[in-house]
Design a protein around this motif. Structure first.
Motif, PDB file in Angstrom:
ATOM      1  N   LEU A  68      38.149  39.560  36.711  1.00 51.09           N
ATOM      2  CA  LEU A  68      38.270  38.646  35.658  1.00 51.09           C
ATOM      3  C   LEU A  68      38.626  39.240  34.470  1.00 51.09           C
ATOM      4  O   LEU A  68      39.503  38.608  33.714  1.00 51.09           O
ATOM      5  N   ALA A  69      37.914  40.109  33.849  1.00 52.72           N
ATOM      6  CA  ALA A  69      38.094  40.835  32.721  1.00 52.72           C
ATOM      7  C   ALA A  69      39.433  41.115  32.224  1.00 52.72           C
ATOM      8  O   ALA A  69      40.168  40.867  31.405  1.00 52.72           O
TER       9      ALA A  69
ATOM     10  N   LEU B 257      44.974  40.678  30.603  1.00 53.35           N
ATOM     11  CA  LEU B 257      46.520  40.504  30.746  1.00 53.35           C
ATOM     12  C   LEU B 257      47.243  39.421  30.364  1.00 53.35           C
ATOM     13  O   LEU B 257      48.323  39.292  29.769  1.00 53.35           O
ATOM     14  N   GLU B 258      46.256  38.270  30.634  1.00 56.19           N
ATOM     15  CA  GLU B 258      46.907  37.055  30.207  1.00 56.19           C
ATOM     16  C   GLU B 258      47.003  36.991  28.509  1.00 56.19           C
ATOM     17  O   GLU B 258      47.992  36.277  28.178  1.00 56.19           O
ATOM     18  N   MET B 259      46.142  37.425  28.148  1.00 58.88           N
ATOM     19  CA  MET B 259      46.203  37.501  26.333  1.00 58.88           C
ATOM     20  C   MET B 259      47.464  38.276  25.856  1.00 58.88           C
ATOM     21  O   MET B 259      48.118  37.981  25.077  1.00 58.88           O
ATOM     22  N   MET B 260      47.526  39.432  26.707  1.00 58.18           N
ATOM     23  CA  MET B 260      48.788  40.309  26.109  1.00 58.18           C
ATOM     24  C   MET B 260      49.917  39.586  26.481  1.00 58.18           C
ATOM     25  O   MET B 260      50.731  39.818  25.599  1.00 58.18           O
ATOM     26  N   TYR B 261      49.943  38.934  27.613  1.00 58.81           N
ATOM     27  CA  TYR B 261      51.128  38.230  27.891  1.00 58.81           C
ATOM     28  C   TYR B 261      51.517  37.153  26.958  1.00 58.81           C
ATOM     29  O   TYR B 261      52.694  37.191  26.437  1.00 58.81           O
TER      30      TYR B 261
END
Lengths: 132, 169
Positions: free
Chosen positions: B94-95, B100-104
């Protein structure tokens, strides 16, 4: 307008326009769940209306040929705001994604945006000629 | 909160830079003798090419949980077994998924919403459409209106093809 003043106005307008588009997208697409292509279409229409209003209020049509000596800072800011606000790349990407999902929505987005943007410029021109 | 402010800042930086590149390119291309229509067409199509690269690269590199919008496209179904394609990975921690979602989000704000959005423009495009129509220059009107839209569409597709080898696994 000196060259460095022009550059500052261009950057400022582009940044403000892009932030306005991003916030509109966040408000309507992410929070109210309106499809992204509808929001981008609306933002593009708004930008077309704004550039129509500007063009109609000027004596001469602004050509974006870099010969900006005759243009005022406000005009450059307005043009680059419209340029930053509107987008062609996301429009094309949305077309690409819609083409593979919903052909009907693709056709609506593709032809609707082309004709609608033209119409919004004409409305802007007419309104500006009434006012100024 | 901080994360949203960083995204907003990234959009402003990308948008300012994109707008400056557009203004500069218009100047250079028209000084080289290209018409305003051709210069604008080139810039809009280049922006579509860049968004194709950025979109595929970001979706495939950073959306590894299978939530990419690309994976739902039926025409790419035959590509879905390629090793670079994002697949739903239930073992992804999850971390890592959150990071990855924040980088995206930040990279998409900088490159897609900011730079590509600032570089390309729909307002000047529609203004030229209206100008050609009012001048009754219907051949330029057709080339400009449909040519940019069709070539822009193809440029997105070409950009996606070109980005494939650079997807991170």
């Amino acid at each position: 307008m000196t060259e460095s003043e022009t550059i500052i106005f261009v950057i400022l307008g582009g940044a403000l326009g892009s932030v306005a588009r991003y916030l509109t997208q966040a408000l309507f697409s992410q929070q109210r769940k309106i499809p992204g292509w509808v929001v981008i279409g609306g933002v593009n229409f708004a930008g077309c209306l704004l550039i129509g209003l500007l063009t109609g209020s000027l004596e001469e049509l602004p050509h974006m040929n870099g010969d900006v000596g005759a243009l005022s800072g406000g005009t450059i800011l307005w043009v680059s705001f419209c340029g930053g606000l509107t987008t062609f790349s996301t429009f094309s990407l949305d077309n690409f994604l819609l083409m593979h999902h919903h052909r009907g929505q693709f056709a609506l987005n593709f032809f609707g945006s082309l004709v609608g943007g033209w119409g919004m410029v004409l409305i802007g021109l007419l309104v500006a000629q009434e006012i100024f | 909160m901080w994360h949203q402010l960083i995204c907003l800042f990234a959009v402003a930086v990308g948008g300012g830079l994109g707008g400056l590149v557009r203004w500069g390119s218009m100047y250079v291309l028209q000084n080289l003798g290209f018409s305003e229509m051709v210069a604008l067409m080139a810039i809009n199509i280049a922006g579509c090419f860049f968004i194709g690269i950025a979109f595929l690269w970001l979706e495939c590199s950073l959306r590894r949980d299978g939530s990419s919008r690309l994976s739902q496209i039926s025409v790419t179904a035959k590509l879905i077994n390629r090793d670079w394609w994002p697949k739903g990975d239930p073992t992804l921690p999850l971390a890592l998924s959150t990071r990855l979602e924040m980088m995206y989000r930040v990279l998409a704000a900088l490159l897609i919403t900011g730079f590509c959005g600032g570089l390309t423009t729909f307002s000047t495009y529609s203004l030229l459409t209206a100008r050609f129509a009012s001048n009754h220059d219907w051949s330029s009107w057709g080339i400009h209106l449909l040519g940019t839209a069709v070539l822009g569409y193809l440029a997105v597709w070409l950009g996606m093809l070109c980005a494939r080898p650079f997807v991170l696994r």
